[in-house]
Design a protein around this motif. Structure first.
Motif, PDB file in Angstrom:
ATOM      1  N   SER A  20       0.724  -1.297   0.078  1.00 52.84           N
ATOM      2  CA  SER A  20      -0.041  -0.012   0.044  1.00 52.84           C
ATOM      3  C   SER A  20       0.787   1.282  -0.040  1.00 52.84           C
ATOM      4  CB  SER A  20      -0.945  -0.108   1.232  1.00 52.84           C
ATOM      5  OG  SER A  20      -1.708  -1.214   1.217  1.00 52.84           O
ATOM      6  N   VAL A 367     -10.602   3.399   6.159  1.00 51.09           N
ATOM      7  CA  VAL A 367     -11.265   3.473   4.796  1.00 51.09           C
ATOM      8  C   VAL A 367     -12.341   2.349   4.646  1.00 51.09           C
ATOM      9  CG1 VAL A 367     -10.927   3.623   2.348  1.00 51.09           C
ATOM     10  CG2 VAL A 367      -9.310   4.812   4.015  1.00 51.09           C
ATOM     11  N   VAL A 369     -14.411  -0.596   3.227  1.00 54.17           N
ATOM     12  CA  VAL A 369     -14.220  -1.396   2.127  1.00 54.17           C
ATOM     13  C   VAL A 369     -15.532  -2.328   1.894  1.00 54.17           C
ATOM     14  CG1 VAL A 369     -13.141  -3.382   1.236  1.00 54.17           C
ATOM     15  CG2 VAL A 369     -11.815  -1.744   2.693  1.00 54.17           C
ATOM     16  N   ASP A 390      -8.737  -4.588   6.386  1.00 52.67           N
ATOM     17  CA  ASP A 390      -8.386  -3.712   5.071  1.00 52.67           C
ATOM     18  C   ASP A 390      -8.601  -2.321   5.206  1.00 52.67           C
ATOM     19  OD1 ASP A 390      -8.105  -6.126   3.576  1.00 52.67           O
ATOM     20  OD2 ASP A 390     -10.332  -6.360   3.283  1.00 52.67           O
ATOM     21  N   PRO A 391      -9.450  -1.870   6.135  1.00 52.87           N
ATOM     22  CA  PRO A 391      -9.679  -0.466   6.373  1.00 52.87           C
ATOM     23  C   PRO A 391      -8.477   0.450   6.747  1.00 52.87           C
ATOM     24  CG  PRO A 391     -11.730  -1.632   7.048  1.00 52.87           C
ATOM     25  CD  PRO A 391     -10.439  -2.479   6.796  1.00 52.87           C
ATOM     26  N   ARG A 393      -5.258  -0.399   5.898  1.00 49.84           N
ATOM     27  CA  ARG A 393      -4.301  -0.603   5.005  1.00 49.84           C
ATOM     28  C   ARG A 393      -4.491  -0.072   3.451  1.00 49.84           C
ATOM     29  NH1 ARG A 393      -3.792  -7.161   6.275  1.00 49.84           N
ATOM     30  NH2 ARG A 393      -3.031  -7.066   8.438  1.00 49.84           N
ATOM     31  N   SER A 394      -5.139   0.971   3.574  1.00 42.20           N
ATOM     32  CA  SER A 394      -5.427   1.640   2.157  1.00 42.20           C
ATOM     33  C   SER A 394      -4.399   2.379   1.685  1.00 42.20           C
ATOM     34  CB  SER A 394      -6.855   2.639   2.254  1.00 42.20           C
ATOM     35  OG  SER A 394      -6.375   3.681   3.040  1.00 42.20           O
ATOM     36  N   LEU A 413      -6.861  -1.877  -2.894  1.00 38.33           N
ATOM     37  CA  LEU A 413      -7.940  -1.402  -1.903  1.00 38.33           C
ATOM     38  C   LEU A 413      -8.222   0.053  -2.118  1.00 38.33           C
ATOM     39  CD1 LEU A 413      -6.473  -2.612   1.561  1.00 38.33           C
ATOM     40  CD2 LEU A 413      -8.685  -3.709   0.466  1.00 38.33           C
ATOM     41  N   PRO A 414      -9.413   0.504  -1.748  1.00 31.74           N
ATOM     42  CA  PRO A 414     -10.000   1.761  -2.071  1.00 31.74           C
ATOM     43  C   PRO A 414      -9.228   2.562  -1.279  1.00 31.74           C
ATOM     44  CG  PRO A 414     -11.949   0.297  -1.176  1.00 31.74           C
ATOM     45  CD  PRO A 414     -10.653  -0.494  -1.169  1.00 31.74           C
ATOM     46  N   LEU A 415      -8.915   3.858  -2.190  1.00 36.09           N
ATOM     47  CA  LEU A 415      -8.392   5.042  -1.608  1.00 36.09           C
ATOM     48  C   LEU A 415      -9.179   5.835  -0.336  1.00 36.09           C
ATOM     49  CD1 LEU A 415      -7.314   6.749  -4.699  1.00 36.09           C
ATOM     50  CD2 LEU A 415      -5.617   5.598  -3.146  1.00 36.09           C
ATOM     51  N   VAL A 416      -8.646   6.580   0.301  1.00 33.39           N
ATOM     52  CA  VAL A 416      -9.284   7.338   1.442  1.00 33.39           C
ATOM     53  C   VAL A 416     -10.102   8.466   0.650  1.00 33.39           C
ATOM     54  CG1 VAL A 416      -7.586   8.868   1.644  1.00 33.39           C
ATOM     55  CG2 VAL A 416      -8.905   8.654   3.564  1.00 33.39           C
ATOM     56  N   TRP A 419      -9.109  11.691  -0.770  1.00 26.31           N
ATOM     57  CA  TRP A 419      -7.619  11.715  -0.994  1.00 26.31           C
ATOM     58  C   TRP A 419      -7.152  13.039  -1.990  1.00 26.31           C
ATOM     59  CZ3 TRP A 419      -6.444  11.800  -6.387  1.00 26.31           C
ATOM     60  CH2 TRP A 419      -7.382  11.288  -7.045  1.00 26.31           C
TER      61      TRP A 419
END
Ligand code: GLC
Length: 530
Positions: A20, A367, A369, A390-391, A393-394, A413-416, A419
């Motif tokens: 990440s 973040v 998911v 996961d949240p 480790r974005s 994984l989704p971005l914050v 961002w």
């Protein structure tokens, strides 16, 4: 006071989750060349020691904590050549590099386990922990896997094997001298290549009770908690047999000069400190203290945790606090943006080596998911209980270009969500940003022996204030942290006078006070006293 402190006592650890951090080849997953391209950022930030989460070949059932070869690099992260370049570039900048070493288990795809499970008479059978089914059937004891379900898996070779984590992560048998030798050889492989040390994963688990006794139920367990917490981990970890083994590991590492062992040890403070070893028989240089992550964020409670941690330390032992990591909810998400600044100041001014988790310097929250994009096996095994990692480790947001400058491809994984404004470039150009606060704190810590090497002295305080002195020689610094959003003040006997060196709002530098020190809501200051 002690003479000059070691690099690992004065320095700050920065934890990188390689998937990440920065992607160099557009596959949406960070890699070693990506990290190498961001070393100047880390230098600018001022951290000293980079801890890299695992990048070894792995089927990625637990994203690299299931290792199938301890002495290579997974193609998703690059090559050994990329690693050597990263290490050389880091060293050229005076940055140290710690690898995440996973001693408790391998992947079920590791050649050792493939050989061990091939038959009951395999040469490597005893490299893992096998047991027959007891007379009444079922697993050999009641131990629970951290990630849900029994810690035992029935194997077609006719026995159960132990897995403290996923069934794809069988536990190694460290009682077997061949296992010890093989794992020590793996550590040597990296030490010979020049790494500065290791963070030892799940360290308290590597030795188990010889009789594999059942764990007793935990009377304090509340339904809905982490399933494995239903039992007290009395027999599956923190066994006395581990200490001679760690003394040997330490001798191995000391044979290479000034290298470092950090230990992941989720244990009560009074047991955690046993892992330092004793005078003449050292073990782990820095057992990580995670207690500030779980302590309720109130000044009194935090003060008690710090004081208990300090009081429990053996002579000469050096504290190592973390406020976040790749397994726990994000700091800013737990505390809110206001207190994230106060936490930054606490982390940078406590006695001991701080550990900073990538992205916390931007105040990254957890973040969310969506269920169909969940990657973490813990979430998959125990869905909907908020255990997924996961949240936290974005991907690191670097700038406001496509995919936050993290990757030319779709991030894994989704971005914050914010961002476009929460990214390194934006924070660097905003003088009042959290990132600039971290940087200023790190500069101050480096300049002030009282902060990086001095003593810690708590000051009794009312309200929701946390106050302490850091002292070196005749230099005395006051750290005052307001845990509330309302303003307040501190007055002490003797009418102290001083000058503010740094406020968490970055706007009071040089301000003098006499008698009473006023703090705004969510403000912390470091001050020198006259
Ligand atoms: C440690 C790691 C965690 C991993 C587990 C199993 O707790 O921090 O991320 O899943 O060990 O290796």
């Amino acid at each position: 006071m002690k003479k000059t402190r070691h690099w690992w006592e004065r320095g700050i650890v920065y934890q990188i989750y390689p998937r990440s951090f920065m992607d160099s080849n557009g596959d949406g997953i960070g890699d070693l060349a990506g990290i190498a391209s961001m070393l100047d950022y880390l230098k600018w930030l001022g951290v000293d020691i980079l801890w890299l989460c695992p990048f070894y070949p792995s089927p990625m059932a637990d994203f690299g904590y299931d290792v199938s070869d301890f002495t290579d690099v997974d193609p998703v992260f690059g090559t050994l050549g990329d690693f050597d370049r990263l290490l050389a570039e880091a060293h050229r900048r005076d940055l140290r590099v710690l690898l995440d070493f996973v001693p408790n288990h391998t992947s079920d795809r590791h050649p050792w386990f493939i050989e061990a499970r091939a038959s009951r008479s395999s040469r490597r059978r005893d490299w893992y922990i096998w047991r027959d089914s007891p007379a009444g059937g079922g697993p050999p004891n009641n131990w629970l896997s951290t990630f849900g379900g029994s810690a035992w898996e029935w194997d077609r070779s006719g026995q159960f094997y132990l897995h403290t984590y996923l069934k794809k992560q069988p536990d190694l048998n460290w009682l077997n001298p061949e296992v010890r030798q093989a794992m020590f050889a793996n550590m040597r492989f990296w030490l010979d290549r020049g790494v500065d040390g290791f963070r030892l994963d799940a360290l308290w688990h590597i030795m188990k009770d010889g009789e594999l006794r059942d764990n007793p139920p935990d009377p304090d367990y509340r339904p809905g908690g982490k399933p494995y917490r239903a039992l007290q981990a009395l027999y599956c970890g923190d066994r006395p047999e581990i200490h001679p083994l760690l003394r040997r590991m330490r001798r191995l590492v000391d044979g290479y000069g000034d290298r470092l062992l950090v230990g992941e040890l989720y244990l009560p403070i009074d047991r955690l400190v046993n892992y330092y070893g004793s005078v003449g028989q050292p073990e782990i240089h820095l057992p990580t203290n995670f207690h500030l992550i779980t302590t309720p964020w109130r000044a009194r409670a935090v003060a008690v945790t710090i004081d208990r941690s300090e009081a429990a330390l053996p002579p000469e032992a050096w504290p190592h606090f973390a406020l976040g990591n790749h397994d726990r909810p994000r700091l800013a998400g737990r505390l809110g943006e206001g207190q994230a600044r106060v936490a930054a100041m606490l982390l940078a001014t406590l006695r001991g080596t701080p550990s900073l988790y990538y992205g916390d310097e931007l105040g990254m929250p957890d973040v969310p998911v969506p269920p169909e994009e969940v990657k973490d096996p813990w979430e998959k095994n125990c869905p909907g209980r908020g255990l997924g990692r996961d949240p936290v480790r974005s991907p690191m947001p670097w700038d406001d270009s496509e995919n936050a400058g993290f990757s030319a491809g779709r991030p894994w994984l989704p971005l914050v969500p914010d961002w476009r404004s929460r990214n390194v470039a934006a924070h660097q150009s905003d003088p009042g940003s959290l990132l600039n606060l971290y940087r200023r704190l790190i500069v101050l810590r480096r300049q002030e022996p009282a902060l990086h090497s001095g003593t810690y002295r708590p000051i009794p305080a009312g309200g929701d204030f946390l106050l302490f002195f850091r002292e070196a020689g005749r230099r005395r610094l006051l750290v005052a942290l307001n845990f509330r959003s309302g303003a307040g003040g501190w007055r002490s006997r003797g009418d102290p006078a001083g000058r503010i060196l740094l406020s968490t709002f970055l706007d009071r530098e040089g301000e003098r006070f006499r008698g009473r020190l006023e703090l705004r809501g969510n403000e912390g200051v470091v001050a020198e006293l006259e």
